[in-house]
Design an enzyme around this catalytic site. Structure first.
Site, PDB file in Angstrom:
ATOM      1  N   GLY A  22       0.828  -1.209   0.000  1.00  0.00           N
ATOM      2  CA  GLY A  22       0.000   0.000   0.000  1.00  0.00           C
ATOM      3  C   GLY A  22       0.858   1.253   0.000  1.00  0.00           C
ATOM      4  N   ASP A  43       0.520  -8.885   1.457  1.00  0.00           N
ATOM      5  CA  ASP A  43      -0.557  -7.974   1.038  1.00  0.00           C
ATOM      6  C   ASP A  43      -1.464  -8.726   0.064  1.00  0.00           C
ATOM      7  OD1 ASP A  43      -0.495  -4.506   0.756  1.00  0.00           O
ATOM      8  OD2 ASP A  43      -1.942  -5.698  -0.346  1.00  0.00           O
ATOM      9  N   ASN A  44      -2.757  -8.479   0.142  1.00  0.00           N
ATOM     10  CA  ASN A  44      -3.664  -9.133  -0.821  1.00  0.00           C
ATOM     11  C   ASN A  44      -4.002  -8.222  -2.009  1.00  0.00           C
ATOM     12  OD1 ASN A  44      -5.411  -7.299   0.263  1.00  0.00           O
ATOM     13  ND2 ASN A  44      -6.995  -8.774   0.864  1.00  0.00           N
ATOM     14  N   ASP A  68      -4.126 -12.812   2.150  1.00  0.00           N
ATOM     15  CA  ASP A  68      -5.126 -12.098   2.956  1.00  0.00           C
ATOM     16  C   ASP A  68      -4.861 -12.405   4.441  1.00  0.00           C
ATOM     17  OD1 ASP A  68      -7.351 -11.345   4.421  1.00  0.00           O
ATOM     18  OD2 ASP A  68      -8.794 -12.035   2.920  1.00  0.00           O
ATOM     19  N   TYR A 157     -14.523   1.323  10.071  1.00  0.00           N
ATOM     20  CA  TYR A 157     -13.077   1.584  10.131  1.00  0.00           C
ATOM     21  C   TYR A 157     -12.675   1.974  11.552  1.00  0.00           C
ATOM     22  CZ  TYR A 157      -8.599   3.839   8.882  1.00  0.00           C
ATOM     23  OH  TYR A 157      -7.268   4.213   8.787  1.00  0.00           O
ATOM     24  N   ARG A 198      -9.446  10.136  -1.295  1.00  0.00           N
ATOM     25  CA  ARG A 198      -9.046  11.020  -0.199  1.00  0.00           C
ATOM     26  C   ARG A 198      -8.876  12.447  -0.744  1.00  0.00           C
ATOM     27  NH1 ARG A 198      -4.964   6.969   3.173  1.00  0.00           N
ATOM     28  NH2 ARG A 198      -4.561   5.951   1.187  1.00  0.00           N
TER      29      ARG A 198
HETATM   30  P1  NAD Z   1      -3.501   1.653   1.462  1.00  0.00           P
HETATM   31  O1  NAD Z   1      -4.884   1.298   1.085  1.00  0.00           O
HETATM   32  O2  NAD Z   1      -2.620   2.262   0.416  1.00  0.00           O
HETATM   33  O3  NAD Z   1      -2.723   0.396   2.055  1.00  0.00           O
HETATM   34  C1  NAD Z   1      -3.351  -0.637   2.738  1.00  0.00           C
HETATM   35  C2  NAD Z   1      -2.784  -1.951   2.239  1.00  0.00           C
HETATM   36  O4  NAD Z   1      -3.365  -3.035   2.975  1.00  0.00           O
HETATM   37  C3  NAD Z   1      -3.079  -2.190   0.754  1.00  0.00           C
HETATM   38  O5  NAD Z   1      -1.898  -2.537   0.078  1.00  0.00           O
HETATM   39  C4  NAD Z   1      -4.080  -3.354   0.783  1.00  0.00           C
HETATM   40  O6  NAD Z   1      -4.019  -4.145  -0.380  1.00  0.00           O
HETATM   41  C5  NAD Z   1      -3.663  -4.078   2.055  1.00  0.00           C
HETATM   42  N1  NAD Z   1      -4.708  -4.903   2.639  1.00  0.00           N
HETATM   43  C6  NAD Z   1      -5.973  -4.548   2.947  1.00  0.00           C
HETATM   44  N2  NAD Z   1      -6.634  -5.597   3.470  1.00  0.00           N
HETATM   45  C7  NAD Z   1      -5.761  -6.643   3.500  1.00  0.00           C
HETATM   46  C8  NAD Z   1      -5.841  -7.996   3.928  1.00  0.00           C
HETATM   47  N3  NAD Z   1      -6.961  -8.497   4.436  1.00  0.00           N
HETATM   48  N4  NAD Z   1      -4.741  -8.792   3.811  1.00  0.00           N
HETATM   49  C9  NAD Z   1      -3.587  -8.290   3.288  1.00  0.00           C
HETATM   50  N5  NAD Z   1      -3.454  -7.023   2.872  1.00  0.00           N
HETATM   51  C10 NAD Z   1      -4.528  -6.198   2.970  1.00  0.00           C
HETATM   52  O7  NAD Z   1      -3.615   2.630   2.714  1.00  0.00           O
HETATM   53  P2  NAD Z   1      -2.495   3.433   3.515  1.00  0.00           P
HETATM   54  O8  NAD Z   1      -2.841   4.844   3.464  1.00  0.00           O
HETATM   55  O9  NAD Z   1      -1.145   3.007   3.092  1.00  0.00           O
HETATM   56  O10 NAD Z   1      -2.775   2.927   4.999  1.00  0.00           O
HETATM   57  C11 NAD Z   1      -1.997   1.906   5.587  1.00  0.00           C
HETATM   58  C12 NAD Z   1      -2.356   1.742   7.046  1.00  0.00           C
HETATM   59  O11 NAD Z   1      -2.173   2.971   7.748  1.00  0.00           O
HETATM   60  C13 NAD Z   1      -3.813   1.322   7.271  1.00  0.00           C
HETATM   61  O12 NAD Z   1      -3.846   0.400   8.342  1.00  0.00           O
HETATM   62  C14 NAD Z   1      -4.479   2.614   7.671  1.00  0.00           C
HETATM   63  O13 NAD Z   1      -5.591   2.391   8.501  1.00  0.00           O
HETATM   64  C15 NAD Z   1      -3.370   3.338   8.407  1.00  0.00           C
HETATM   65  N6  NAD Z   1      -3.575   4.794   8.383  1.00  0.00           N
HETATM   66  C16 NAD Z   1      -3.294   5.521   7.260  1.00  0.00           C
HETATM   67  C17 NAD Z   1      -3.503   6.897   7.256  1.00  0.00           C
HETATM   68  C18 NAD Z   1      -3.155   7.752   6.076  1.00  0.00           C
HETATM   69  O14 NAD Z   1      -3.312   8.973   6.138  1.00  0.00           O
HETATM   70  N7  NAD Z   1      -2.638   7.229   4.987  1.00  0.00           N
HETATM   71  C19 NAD Z   1      -4.042   7.515   8.396  1.00  0.00           C
HETATM   72  C20 NAD Z   1      -4.348   6.737   9.501  1.00  0.00           C
HETATM   73  C21 NAD Z   1      -4.088   5.374   9.493  1.00  0.00           C
HETATM   74  N1  UDP Z   2     -13.088  15.865   1.148  1.00  0.00           N
HETATM   75  C1  UDP Z   2     -13.568  16.822   0.264  1.00  0.00           C
HETATM   76  N2  UDP Z   2     -13.588  16.521  -1.061  1.00  0.00           N
HETATM   77  C2  UDP Z   2     -13.137  15.341  -1.575  1.00  0.00           C
HETATM   78  C3  UDP Z   2     -12.627  14.384  -0.667  1.00  0.00           C
HETATM   79  C4  UDP Z   2     -12.620  14.674   0.688  1.00  0.00           C
HETATM   80  O1  UDP Z   2     -13.976  17.917   0.676  1.00  0.00           O
HETATM   81  O2  UDP Z   2     -13.199  15.159  -2.800  1.00  0.00           O
HETATM   82  C5  UDP Z   2     -13.092  16.192   2.580  1.00  0.00           C
HETATM   83  C6  UDP Z   2     -13.704  15.120   3.479  1.00  0.00           C
HETATM   84  O3  UDP Z   2     -15.099  15.309   3.589  1.00  0.00           O
HETATM   85  C7  UDP Z   2     -12.976  15.376   4.794  1.00  0.00           C
HETATM   86  C8  UDP Z   2     -11.595  15.864   4.344  1.00  0.00           C
HETATM   87  O4  UDP Z   2     -11.740  16.292   3.001  1.00  0.00           O
HETATM   88  O5  UDP Z   2     -13.609  16.418   5.505  1.00  0.00           O
HETATM   89  C9  UDP Z   2     -10.515  14.801   4.413  1.00  0.00           C
HETATM   90  O6  UDP Z   2     -10.996  13.664   3.737  1.00  0.00           O
HETATM   91  P1  UDP Z   2     -10.129  12.363   3.503  1.00  0.00           P
HETATM   92  O7  UDP Z   2     -11.001  11.397   2.779  1.00  0.00           O
HETATM   93  O8  UDP Z   2      -8.850  12.724   2.859  1.00  0.00           O
HETATM   94  O9  UDP Z   2      -9.749  11.831   4.949  1.00  0.00           O
HETATM   95  P2  UDP Z   2     -10.540  11.697   6.341  1.00  0.00           P
HETATM   96  O10 UDP Z   2      -9.760  12.565   7.237  1.00  0.00           O
HETATM   97  O11 UDP Z   2     -11.954  12.160   6.217  1.00  0.00           O
HETATM   98  O12 UDP Z   2     -10.434  10.250   6.663  1.00  0.00           O
END
Ligand code: NAD
Ligand code: UDP
Length: 323
Positions: A22, A43-44, A68, A157, A198
């Site tokens: 990811g 990763d799946n 998975d 979530y 996002r």
């Molecule tokens: P992402 O979707 O890019 O990465 C998630 C990865 O997990 C993907 O590669 C997906 O294929 C894999 N995955 C999902 N379900 C799976 C399963 N059952 N088995 C194996 N692999 C699986 O998202 P990301 O932004 O890289 O987020 C990664 C982690 O960080 C997540 O746990 C997310 O909740 C956490 N997180 C991210 C943010 C952010 O801003 N990016 C914020 C808070 C928390």
């Molecule tokens: N948002 C928006 N337009 C978009 C996508 C997201 O205004 O096209 C807003 C969403 O409602 C939230 C903020 O931007 O208030 C951040 O959204 P995001 O999905 O990035 O992450 P969140 O913090 O909500 O998990």
């Protein structure tokens, strides 16, 4: 059940990174390889992509396992560290995959913790600022318990992550597993999918292709965006620390979503206008990390301002939009 074909080839420390294909996981693969680890990425590919780790294929320190993690996990040989990052993370993704999101946060975390216990490995959970829900305390410090709607759409979530934290603490207290919990605030950088829904990738894509930027609600809701290199540094430090309570990692520079959309229009030099669309239900009104704990325990604080981080990310999105 699956077994990986990986065997220990050296005295390197070994890390399993779930969700390693990811956005964040792939940056972590890079970092831990750089730190000398042998990395097994599991990763799946449900929301991740092999492209994110393509540059690592053939590297002797790296193995990819398509699996998975809600099923029984087995890895041959020793493990020193498990970084549990598997989970859909974009609201669009987890609304499309509500059951898988609940399963990977609960069953997946359970399996990964079971593996950590079996191997005597340290376990680090990717938790989230979403555990604070629509917060009634601002900024959010780790001792705030949150304001989450368990039966709302986002509950799949938020509650999965809250359960995951509880499970990690139970394995820590009852089984003595060394656990670490990072509460990640909105993070951005290269390798985000431009259609993941996002705010940042959506605004970048819209601005760079001359489409209107879709601001939800009146755009007064706030977020605090962290550049990926800062997050990875915080996670690395936490994984090397002996601290088992949750730690916020995020950039306290807070911005309203409307202002953020305008910043992206300015950064990209776009002619796009802003249009307003309905605010999704339970969308948090404010979000800003209190990072005193990370400063004290990890001596960590962000190095990149939002404008620096966004500028570093622009070239990536330009390339993606052209493809
Ligand atoms: P992402 O979707 O890019 O990465 C998630 C990865 O997990 C993907 O590669 C997906 O294929 C894999 N995955 C999902 N379900 C799976 C399963 N059952 N088995 C194996 N692999 C699986 O998202 P990301 O932004 O890289 O987020 C990664 C982690 O960080 C997540 O746990 C997310 O909740 C956490 N997180 C991210 C943010 C952010 O801003 N990016 C914020 C808070 C928390
Ligand atoms: N948002 C928006 N337009 C978009 C996508 C997201 O205004 O096209 C807003 C969403 O409602 C939230 C903020 O931007 O208030 C951040 O959204 P995001 O999905 O990035 O992450 P969140 O913090 O909500 O998990």
């Amino acid at each position: 059940m699956t077994t990986t074909n990986t065997t220990q080839s050296s005295e390197r420390p070994r890390a399993l990174i779930t969700g390693g294909a990811g956005f964040l996981g792939s940056h972590l693969c890079d970092r831990y390889i750089k730190e000398g680890y042998e990395v097994i990425c599991m990763d799946n590919l449900s929301t991740g992509t092999a492209d994110n780790i393509g540059h690592l294929i053939g590297n002797k320190q790296f193995t990819f396992v398509n699996y998975d993690v809600t099923n029984y996990i087995h890895v041959n040989g020793d493990l020193d560290l498990i970084l549990h990052f598997a989970s859909p993370a974009s609201p669009v993704d987890y609304l499309e995959m509500p059951i898988q999101t609940l399963k990977v946060g609960s069953l997946g975390t359970h399996k990964a913790l079971g593996l950590a216990k079996e191997k005597g490995a340290r376990f680090l959970l990717a938790s989230t600022s979403e555990v604070y829900g629509d917060p009634l305390i601002h900024p959010q410090s780790e001792d705030y318990w949150g304001n989450v709607n368990p039966i709302g759409q986002r509950g799949v979530y938020d509650e999965a992550k809250r359960f995951a934290e509880a499970m990690a603490m139970a394995y820590h207290r009852y089984h003595g597993v060394e656990t670490r919990i990072v509460r990640i605030f909105n993070t951005y950088g290269t390798r985000m999918r431009i259609h993941d829904g996002r705010a940042l990738p959506t605004f970048m894509r819209q601005a760079l292709s001359g489409q209107p930027l879709t601001v939800y609600g009146d755009g007064s809701q706030t977020r605090s965006f962290t550049y990926v290199d800062d997050l990875v540094e915080g996670i690395y430090r936490l994984s090397q620390s002996d601290y088992s309570d949750p730690v916020n990692i995020g950039n306290p520079q807070e911005v309203s979503i409307l202002e953020f959309a305008n910043e992206i229009i300015e950064l990209t030099g776009s002619d796009s206008e802003i249009i307003f669309e309905e605010l999704p239900k339970d969308d948090p009104q404010v979000r800003q990390p209190d990072i005193s704990r990370a400063q004290e325990i990890l001596e960590w604080e962000p190095q990149y301002s939002r404008s620096e981080g966004l500028s570093k990310t622009l070239a990536y999105f330009k390339k993606k939009v052209q493809v």
